[in-house]
Design a protein around this motif. Structure first.
Motif, PDB file in Angstrom:
ATOM      1  N   GLU A  28      -8.390 -20.107 -46.362  1.00  0.00           N
ATOM      2  CA  GLU A  28      -7.820 -18.823 -46.747  1.00  0.00           C
ATOM      3  C   GLU A  28      -7.091 -18.213 -45.558  1.00  0.00           C
ATOM      4  OE1 GLU A  28     -11.314 -17.595 -49.894  1.00  0.00           O
ATOM      5  OE2 GLU A  28     -10.514 -16.125 -48.498  1.00  0.00           O
ATOM      6  N   LYS A  29      -5.911 -17.662 -45.824  1.00  0.00           N
ATOM      7  CA  LYS A  29      -5.090 -17.095 -44.763  1.00  0.00           C
ATOM      8  C   LYS A  29      -5.807 -15.946 -44.064  1.00  0.00           C
ATOM      9  CE  LYS A  29      -1.718 -14.464 -45.941  1.00  0.00           C
ATOM     10  NZ  LYS A  29      -0.422 -13.946 -46.473  1.00  0.00           N
ATOM     11  N   GLU A  34      -7.774 -15.674 -37.190  1.00  0.00           N
ATOM     12  CA  GLU A  34      -8.169 -14.670 -36.199  1.00  0.00           C
ATOM     13  C   GLU A  34      -6.993 -13.822 -35.730  1.00  0.00           C
ATOM     14  OE1 GLU A  34     -11.819 -17.306 -34.264  1.00  0.00           O
ATOM     15  OE2 GLU A  34     -10.123 -16.679 -33.046  1.00  0.00           O
ATOM     16  N   ASN A  35      -5.783 -14.351 -35.795  1.00  0.00           N
ATOM     17  CA  ASN A  35      -4.605 -13.594 -35.372  1.00  0.00           C
ATOM     18  C   ASN A  35      -3.439 -13.959 -36.279  1.00  0.00           C
ATOM     19  OD1 ASN A  35      -3.507 -16.102 -34.326  1.00  0.00           O
ATOM     20  ND2 ASN A  35      -4.913 -15.825 -32.598  1.00  0.00           N
ATOM     21  N   ARG A  36      -2.305 -13.315 -36.029  1.00  0.00           N
ATOM     22  CA  ARG A  36      -1.147 -13.509 -36.912  1.00  0.00           C
ATOM     23  C   ARG A  36      -0.631 -14.945 -36.849  1.00  0.00           C
ATOM     24  NH1 ARG A  36       3.956  -9.733 -35.884  1.00  0.00           N
ATOM     25  NH2 ARG A  36       3.915 -10.935 -33.949  1.00  0.00           N
ATOM     26  N   GLU A  37      -0.603 -15.538 -35.636  1.00  0.00           N
ATOM     27  CA  GLU A  37      -0.104 -16.912 -35.514  1.00  0.00           C
ATOM     28  C   GLU A  37      -0.977 -17.880 -36.295  1.00  0.00           C
ATOM     29  OE1 GLU A  37       1.753 -14.461 -32.708  1.00  0.00           O
ATOM     30  OE2 GLU A  37      -0.399 -14.803 -33.038  1.00  0.00           O
ATOM     31  N   TRP A  73       0.035 -20.189 -39.521  1.00  0.00           N
ATOM     32  CA  TRP A  73      -0.166 -21.646 -39.537  1.00  0.00           C
ATOM     33  C   TRP A  73      -0.937 -22.061 -40.785  1.00  0.00           C
ATOM     34  CZ3 TRP A  73      -4.343 -24.961 -39.572  1.00  0.00           C
ATOM     35  CH2 TRP A  73      -4.056 -26.305 -39.317  1.00  0.00           C
ATOM     36  N   ILE A  74      -1.969 -21.286 -41.157  1.00  0.00           N
ATOM     37  CA  ILE A  74      -2.747 -21.597 -42.365  1.00  0.00           C
ATOM     38  C   ILE A  74      -1.859 -21.493 -43.602  1.00  0.00           C
ATOM     39  CG2 ILE A  74      -4.648 -20.800 -43.822  1.00  0.00           C
ATOM     40  CD1 ILE A  74      -6.104 -19.909 -41.274  1.00  0.00           C
TER      41      ILE A  74
END
Length: 556
Positions: free
Chosen positions: A167-168, A172-175, A179-180
């Motif tokens: 799940e997006k 932990e962070n935007r990057e 990627w997900i």
């Protein structure tokens, strides 16, 4: 304790569970309505909620442990929202994705093998219209072609977001979330391509096994053979056919002529109707222009501008084309004062420029013709009264007026009943006046002044011709004497007095008590009788202008 609105982790057991079966809707599945899902969920919650089970003496697992109520919660979280339910239905484990193979058995049992497959795959169609089904053996070629055209261009709404491995939101962070999401999109696209390939394989196999396709091919072949035989038969009857063709050609020509005559009559009637409709539209647009200008106080900031703009509004209404009128009315209809004022002045400037160009062109034509033409030989004898009304009409109907010279000729005939001047005569006389401008104007002005004196002055007091250089003084004394004797001022109306009168007529409408006394009070040099007389003259002038325009239009 886990409540109904808690969100369980995305574990493999929750993804692999049959949510419809958990809610007791295994048979209905995607056909279940939202109300049915809500009702089933409520029933399950009432029965399996931990508090309800404890009340019945059932042992409930500890906090954080998964039990059947967690499965119920997860099932409703997936099937309750429409988007999540659509995602789950796309990967429904109960759906059969198999495709019939291409062999003799499927050919022999074509409709029973492929019919149910197309029916269950029709649920994925993204198009709103009814999905065509396989049909039967007696279907027409159009129905069959429509069926295969639809399925070869099949647009499926099936999507595979439910099978995302991660799940997006867990990033932990935007990057990491990007990627997900990128990985999930790649996986979805791959499954989408596999689904498109499966549908294409299904349609290809069906087309190859369809017995109707071979039947249509045989019928087409037989049709071509029949055409060939018919062509041979026609060749044998060529002599008789030529005579028949000639007769048909003559009959066709006769019908064609009759049809052309009928079309010509219909076009003439339509043109007449269109012309009448055009007149109505012109009338409507002119009225709209005057109404908008009046509502916006004629775009003026002073009395002088208002009177000038009132005249310009009339000129625009009379001279603009229908397209220009409609365009101008649209801009005025916005009710934006600045925009409307700019549009109005723009049209006035363009119209003035056009009139000046036409006037220059007319003068150039006259000067070119003056050297080699004897204008006087083509102009009929004119009476003094006719010349005076000609000068008045030329100012009343400026350059740019539609059918200007016909209108001026009609205007002269209305005021001089014995006049027989045509539009050509009027144009010739006007050219003559322009070429001899100085002498003719002075002569016309002198005669007009003499006629005015004869009409307004007493015979005993004004028989003598005015002396050079004292005309204004003598006229003023006569005016003062006539004001005392008759209560009227014979002096011509000045431009300022005319503006004040027009403004007073608006300020004091017909329903105003003692209207003319109030209007006369605004004009110190004019009496009530003067104001009423001037108003009648203006009304008659407008009527004469309108009558002359209508008379010229009728001649057309």
């Amino acid at each position: 304790m886990r409540f109904a609105n808690s969100v369980p982790d995305r574990t493999s057991w929750s993804m692999n569970q049959d949510h419809y079966a958990v809610l007791g809707l295994k048979k209905l599945r995607y056909r279940a309505s939202e109300n049915q899902i809500k009702k089933a969920y409520k029933n399950k919650v009432l029965k399996h909620h931990p508090d309800k089970r404890r009340a019945r003496g059932v042992v409930v697992k500890g906090e954080g442990e998964d039990d059947y109520f967690t499965c119920i919660t997860r099932a409703y979280e997936v099937l309750g929202p429409r988007t999540k339910r659509r995602s789950y239905d796309s990967v429904d484990p109960e759906f059969d994705d198999s495709t019939p193979s291409l062999n003799q058995q499927t050919k022999d049992n074509f409709f029973s093998s492929f019919g149910p497959v197309f029916e269950r795959n029709a649920r994925w169609s993204n198009k709103k219209r009814k999905v065509p089904m396989l049909g039967g053996e007696n279907d027409t070629i159009d129905n069959v072609n429509n069926f295969y055209s639809f399925w070869y261009d099949f647009d499926s709404w099936r999507e595979y977001s439910y099978l995302d491995e991660e799940e997006k939101e867990k990033g932990e962070n935007r990057e990491e979330r990007r990627w997900i999401e990128k990985q999930n999109k790649v996986a979805r696209l791959k499954k989408k391509k596999e689904e498109s390939a499966r549908i294409r394989l299904l349609v290809d196999n069906a087309y190859a096994c369809d017995p109707r396709i071979q039947r249509f091919r045989d019928e087409e072949k037989e049709k071509k053979l029949a055409q060939k035989r018919a062509k041979q038969e026609a060749a044998r009857q060529k002599a008789e056919e030529e005579v028949r063709i000639k007769q048909e050609a003559l009959e066709e020509e006769r019908k064609k002529k009759e049809k052309e005559e009928e079309e010509a009559k219909a076009q003439a009637a339509a043109a007449k109707k269109e012309k009448e409709a055009q007149k109505k539209i012109f009338k409507k647009e002119r009225k709209a222009l005057r109404t908008c200008a009046k509502d916006m106080d004629y775009f003026a900031t002073s009395e002088q501008d208002r009177v000038s703009n009132m005249a310009d509004v009339d000129r625009l209404a009379d001279l603009l084309s229908l397209t220009k009128l409609q365009s101008l009315n649209e801009e005025l209809g916005s009710r934006d004062q600045d925009k409307a004022r700019a549009a109005f002045y723009k049209e006035v400037d363009e119209l003035n420029q056009k009139c000046e160009e036409e006037k220059k062109a007319q003068l150039e034509t006259i000067h070119r013709q003056a050297s080699g033409e004897n204008t006087n030989s083509r102009i009929k004898e004119w009476k003094e009264e006719e010349v005076q009304f000609l000068i008045k009409a030329v100012n009343l109907f400026p350059a740019g007026t539609k059918e200007r010279w016909e209108v001026i000729a009609s205007f002269i005939k209305q005021h001089v009943t014995t006049s027989n001047k045509t539009a050509k005569d009027v144009l010739g006389k006007a050219k003559n006046l322009q070429k001899n401008d100085a002498f003719l104007k002075q002569d016309a002005d002198r005669k007009a002044f003499e006629k005015f004196e004869q009409q307004t002055a007493k015979p005993s007091a004004h028989n003598a011709k005015p002396k050079e250089g004292v005309t204004s003084e003598r006229f003023e004394s006569v005016g003062e004497q006539q004001i005392r004797e008759t209560g009227t001022n014979p002096a011509p109306w000045t431009a300022e007095e005319q503006k004040l009168l027009e403004q007073s007529l608006k300020t004091f409408p017909a329903s105003t008590p003692e209207r003319w006394e109030k209007i006369a009070a605004v004009l110190p040099a004019r009496s009530k009788k003067d104001c009423m007389k001037r108003y009648k003259e203006l009304v008659e002038l407008i009527r004469a202008k309108k009558a002359a325009t209508e008379a010229a239009a009728k001649k057309k």
